[in-house]
Design an enzyme around this catalytic site. Structure first.
Site, PDB file in Angstrom:
ATOM      1  N   LYS A  58       0.850  -1.201   0.009  1.00 49.99           N
ATOM      2  CA  LYS A  58       0.190   0.125   0.017  1.00 49.99           C
ATOM      3  C   LYS A  58       0.966   1.286   0.055  1.00 49.99           C
ATOM      4  O   LYS A  58       2.040   1.209   0.563  1.00 49.99           O
ATOM      5  CB  LYS A  58      -0.841   0.134   1.245  1.00 49.99           C
ATOM      6  CG  LYS A  58      -2.012   1.109   1.259  1.00 49.99           C
ATOM      7  CD  LYS A  58      -2.786   0.576   2.540  1.00 49.99           C
ATOM      8  CE  LYS A  58      -4.137   1.746   2.715  1.00 49.99           C
ATOM      9  NZ  LYS A  58      -4.828   1.366   3.956  1.00 49.99           N
ATOM     10  N   SER A 133      -9.646   2.477   2.934  1.00 51.83           N
ATOM     11  CA  SER A 133      -8.461   2.953   2.153  1.00 51.83           C
ATOM     12  C   SER A 133      -7.471   1.977   1.415  1.00 51.83           C
ATOM     13  O   SER A 133      -6.748   2.288   0.526  1.00 51.83           O
ATOM     14  CB  SER A 133      -7.546   3.835   3.190  1.00 51.83           C
ATOM     15  OG  SER A 133      -6.848   3.064   4.282  1.00 51.83           O
ATOM     16  N   SER A 157     -10.273  -0.188   6.971  1.00 49.78           N
ATOM     17  CA  SER A 157      -9.741   0.042   5.910  1.00 49.78           C
ATOM     18  C   SER A 157      -8.961  -1.278   5.155  1.00 49.78           C
ATOM     19  O   SER A 157      -8.620  -1.251   3.879  1.00 49.78           O
ATOM     20  CB  SER A 157      -8.543   1.244   5.989  1.00 49.78           C
ATOM     21  OG  SER A 157      -9.012   2.238   6.210  1.00 49.78           O
TER      22      SER A 157
END
Length: 445
Positions: A58, A133, A157
């Site tokens: 990420k 996210s 997330s």
């Protein structure tokens, strides 16, 4: 090498449309793959548990030599001098990093789009959120761009992107996986208590393997806890609290059906499933807002206002408006109240070692559902309170896919006591066996 070539072919075929991976260094990836092949020839006994496995990282975790932008244009040149601890662990396990996955700005929405890299599409349907996210991470795994994805979770997330993309997504107990990234100057108390890093994949066994690789060697992170991964009885059927009523929320029919389906699977495997309500899901949401949004006002909101991104500004402003006023008294009282509520959760988890509850009370949301003002955001937060409450209590949570509903992925959430992730994975395998995702039906999958 051949495995990496196959995944790169898949990236070339579908990532241009989905926009899950937003940065690649193929030369570096293929060099690492060659090294992995050479090690297998020279010393196969030294291969790690993820030897040669292509995975993604990420955009909010440091990878040496690459930008940790976190979807923020002002951070586009924030080049990491060294790997974060979790990335170093994954490399030691033999993984090959194929790319970096997209996020909303500051990794702070359930919708993945930002001014640097644009929008990440859900492979099942373009008009439905890819989640956030860790939206890029989830789409990369769901669409077959990697075998495993790294994600982070402070309010859902990992679990929410897993939910809307049909994946297994594990939020470990905070402290289980070392979280330190050198480019992060300081981490407020809420981030330390609520945030976790973990894996997303199509299958529980892959998630379990990813967790095993992520957890060791965290001494440089003061929040890391050196606890064994396995505990006695984790694989055995236990008493389960079925939660199909959430305070102030109305469960979507497909969510209720998914819970019933998962409960039947667990019952058939010997679990004792009973209706029971955990303490204070609504209070946990209130406390999370009081703590985190106070810290957002202090540490992040000035940067949000300075960005040329009306979506993140509108979303964060609405969330702030849903929180109590920011002051030292309210912040301190929220931290104290959280301790009492957490104790009640621990007592509940003594009676019910496993909780089966919604991941979200809503079906996967259309794009921009968080951009309709304060009252709409208040309703959204209530519907996402099963995600937020688990984070507020610093507990592990697992999204388990249950198949498709109306052509979109559906799933449920499993919750257990701290550091009992293996209990979640064992129960997740039971539900997974009865609800295999039809990946061949996904337009991007």
């Amino acid at each position: 090498m051949e495995v990496l070539q196959a995944f790169c072919g898949r990236i070339d075929a579908v990532n241009g449309r989905l926009n899950a991976i937003v940065y690649e260094d193929r030369e570096r990836a293929f060099d690492m793959a060659r090294r992995r092949d050479e090690l297998l020839r020279r010393a196969p006994g030294e291969a790690g548990c993820l030897h040669g496995v292509p995975l993604t990282i990420k955009l909010n975790a440091d990878v040496a030599g690459e930008a940790t932008s976190n979807g923020v244009p002002a951070h586009a040149r924030r080049i990491a001098a060294q790997d974060s601890l979790v990335v170093a662990n994954l490399r030691r396990a033999g993984a090959v990093i194929v790319g970096r996955t997209n996020v909303p700005p500051f990794s702070f929405r359930w919708f993945t789009e930002n001014p640097l890299h644009g929008r990440t599409l859900n492979p099942w349907r373009d008009d439905i959120t890819s989640g956030g996210s860790s939206g890029g991470a989830a789409v990369a795994a769901a669409a077959g761009l990697c075998a495993l994805s790294h994600g982070t979770d402070i309010a859902g997330s990992i679990r929410y992107p897993a939910y809307v993309n049909g994946l297994a997504g594990l939020r470990p107990t905070p402290g289980r996986v070392p979280a330190y990234s050198p480019t992060v100057d300081m981490r407020f108390a809420g981030l330390q208590m609520f945030s976790a890093q973990g894996p997303l994949a199509r299958r529980m066994d892959d998630v379990a393997l990813g967790l095993r690789a992520m957890v060791p060697n965290g001494f440089a992170d003061p929040t890391w806890v050196d606890v064994p991964l396995e505990a006695a009885g984790d694989a055995e059927p236990v008493r389960v609290a079925l939660v199909d009523e959430i305070p102030n929320a109305r469960l979507a029919p497909e969510v209720r059906d998914a819970l019933a389906q998962a409960a039947r699977s667990l019952t058939s495997a010997g679990y004792a499933v009973e209706h029971a309500a955990p303490p204070g899901i609504d209070e946990a949401l209130e406390l999370w807002l009081a703590i985190v949004m106070t810290e957002v006002r202090v540490g992040m909101f000035a940067e949000v206002e300075a960005m040329d991104d009306p979506s993140i500004l509108a979303s964060v402003r609405a969330m702030i408006d849903c929180a109590p006023p920011a002051d030292l008294h309210g912040y301190a009282v929220a931290l104290a109240r959280r301790d009492g509520l957490k104790r009640k959760w621990h007592e509940f988890l003594e009676r019910y070692p496993l909780v089966l509850m919604p991941t979200s009370c809503r079906a996967p949301m259309p794009w921009g559902a968080d951009l309709h003002g304060t009252e709409s955001m208040r309703m959204l937060l209530v519907d996402q309170s099963p995600l937020i409450a688990v984070a507020a209590m610093s507990l592990p949570g697992l999204n388990v896919p249950t198949g498709l509903a109306n052509g979109m992925p559906m799933g449920v959430q499993l919750v257990a006591r701290g550091f009992r992730e293996q209990r979640l994975l064992a129960a997740g395998r039971v539900i997974e066996c009865d609800a295999a995702m039809p990946w061949c039906d996904a337009p991007g999958g």
